[in-house]
Design a protein around this motif. Structure first.
Motif, short mmCIF file in Angstrom:
data_model
loop_
_atom_site.label_atom_id
_atom_site.label_comp_id
_atom_site.label_asym_id
_atom_site.label_seq_id
_atom_site.Cartn_x
_atom_site.Cartn_y
_atom_site.Cartn_z
N ILE A 43 0.84 -1.20 0.00
CA ILE A 43 0.00 0.00 0.00
C ILE A 43 0.87 1.25 0.00
O ILE A 43 0.69 2.17 -0.80
CB ILE A 43 -0.95 0.03 1.22
N ALA A 44 1.85 1.26 0.90
CA ALA A 44 2.67 2.46 1.09
C ALA A 44 3.67 2.69 -0.04
O ALA A 44 4.09 3.82 -0.28
CB ALA A 44 3.43 2.37 2.41
N SER A 66 0.79 5.27 2.75
CA SER A 66 -0.39 4.68 3.39
C SER A 66 -0.78 5.40 4.67
O SER A 66 -1.46 4.83 5.52
CB SER A 66 -0.13 3.20 3.70
N GLY A 116 2.85 1.44 8.58
CA GLY A 116 2.70 2.24 7.39
C GLY A 116 3.96 2.84 6.83
O GLY A 116 5.08 2.50 7.23
N ALA A 126 -5.75 -3.20 3.07
CA ALA A 126 -5.90 -2.31 4.22
C ALA A 126 -6.95 -2.84 5.20
O ALA A 126 -6.75 -2.81 6.42
CB ALA A 126 -6.28 -0.90 3.75
N GLN A 171 -5.16 -2.88 -2.83
CA GLN A 171 -4.80 -2.02 -1.69
C GLN A 171 -5.97 -1.83 -0.74
O GLN A 171 -5.80 -1.85 0.48
CB GLN A 171 -4.28 -0.68 -2.20
N THR A 218 -4.71 5.41 5.71
CA THR A 218 -5.31 4.15 6.16
C THR A 218 -4.65 3.64 7.43
O THR A 218 -5.34 3.16 8.34
CB THR A 218 -5.20 3.08 5.05
#
Length: 391
Positions: A190-191, A243, A239, A213, A209, A246
């Motif tokens: 995600i990050a 990200s 994170g 999350a 993603q 989230t």
């Protein structure tokens, strides 16, 4: 974009040199705090590698402590006055472990990362518990996302489930010479993955993603609860720059990590949730014109780590209208460029580039020139400029 002011301020410098746009950096520092929504930000030092920038950022409300990448780096930064240092990766640096064990003040401020009892065994082999202060450790959780046989995210910790984390927590608690103080999970899928691409790939990344999350929020909460039955954790870190929204929204997370967002490197040109300002550049000179339509730079092969692909190449920032020669690309000693602007470039002129990743240019540069309002206000050394190369 402040490139005209940056170019004017640095016109008399001889490349290669690095430039930090102070106005853009300030904007990014503030925007990360906004995105973290009240969660403290632990600054990832590997994405900066400039001691003065680290120190200045940590004086900003909303930032707390460093996430370091080697023990040698953490020990050096501690010797320079930095506190609250967490290693983001396990260490097998025996010299560093011995130095940590011999320094009570450093041992109180530096936290090592573990995901296997073998790492504890190695520390004990360097110096037994009877001969050292208690070593602070944190457990790393695998934050990757699994969908059937597919796995998204970096191949990091073997600790994935609440039971596995609880087992390791009990092992740590049952051994002399260790204090379990934290837990970390980095959701790189995600990050660290851009999601603005069109077509099927972009849609798949965004769907992955979102599902990742949601899955991680539930699993991380359960892991934290399981570990807290054994240890009173000081922090739960999660994170990265990509990200923050989230990760910061999770109740079990007490702090978030970020670093690349300070400089806004090329890889972050493809994120939908945020768009950092372009704060860091490196500048190379045109040294030859092999043909009228080609301008050749000295050096330029500052290719980012990670999977090989065009997104790992430096972004050509200025002048616009330049592109790499496909059969040569950016090279160790020269980089030929094509495009309309290449016809106009002359020997001795400057080309501005942005690295794909934030911290890696510091391994090529001894210093950065800080420019504010069209004036060089400071020249700050990189780790390399201070004679330090940690990894």
């Amino acid at each position: 974009m402040n490139l005209p002011l940056l170019r004017s301020a640095t016109a008399a410098l001889d490349p290669p040199f690095g430039v930090i746009d102070a106005t853009a950096l300030d904007a990014n520092v503030a925007d990360l705090v906004r995105r973290a929504a009240g969660k403290p930000i632990r600054l990832a030092s590997k994405s900066v590698r400039v001691r003065q920038v680290l120190a200045d950022t940590l004086r900003t409300n909303g930032y707390t402590g460093l996430l370091c990448y080697t023990l040698a780096e953490a020990l050096w930064l501690h010797s320079k006055g930095f506190t609250d240092l967490v290693l983001g990766y396990p260490t097998v640096d025996r010299v560093g472990i011995a130095a940590l064990a011999d320094d009570v003040a450093a041992a109180a401020e530096i936290t090592l990362m573990v995901d296997d009892h073998a790492q504890l065994d190695l520390i004990d082999a360097v110096i037994p518990p009877s001969g050292r202060p208690s070593i602070r450790v944190a457990i790393e959780l695998d934050a990757g996302y699994r969908f059937g046989l597919l796995k998204f995210g970096a191949l990091r910790s073997p600790i994935r489930t609440p039971s596995a984390a609880a087992d390791l927590a009990r092992i740590i608690a049952g051994r002399r010479g260790f204090s379990l103080v934290g837990l970390m999970a980095y959701e790189g899928q995600i990050a660290g993955v851009g999601n603005t691409g069109g077509g099927p790939r972009g849609a798949i990344v965004r769907l992955m993603q979102a599902r990742s999350a949601a899955e991680l929020a539930q699993r991380r909460s359960a892991v934290v609860a399981a570990v807290r039955e054994t240890a009173d954790l000081e922090f739960v870190n999660g994170g990265g720059t990509g990200s923050l929204e989230t990760t910061a929204s999770e109740g079990s997370v007490t702090e978030v990590a970020a670093g690349s967002g300070l400089f806004g490197p090329g890889l972050f040109d493809h994120y939908g949730a945020f768009q950092p300002a372009h704060a860091a550049y490196f500048v190379l000179p045109v040294v030859r014109k092999p043909t009228r339509s080609v301008a050749t730079l000295l050096g330029g092969g500052w290719v980012a780590s990670g999977p090989v692909g065009p997104d790992r190449l430096p972004v050509i920032a200025d002048p616009p209208g330049l592109r790499y020669v496909g059969v040569e690309g950016p090279g160790e000693v020269q980089t030929p460029l094509l495009g309309r602007a290449a016809r106009r470039l002359q020997v001795g002129q400057h080309v501005w580039l942005r690295h794909a990743k934030a911290g890696e240019p510091a391994e090529h540069l001894n210093e950065f020139h800080i420019v504010r309002d069209g004036v060089i206000t400071d020249v700050v050394p990189t780790y390399r400029g201070e004679g330090r190369a940690f990894l």
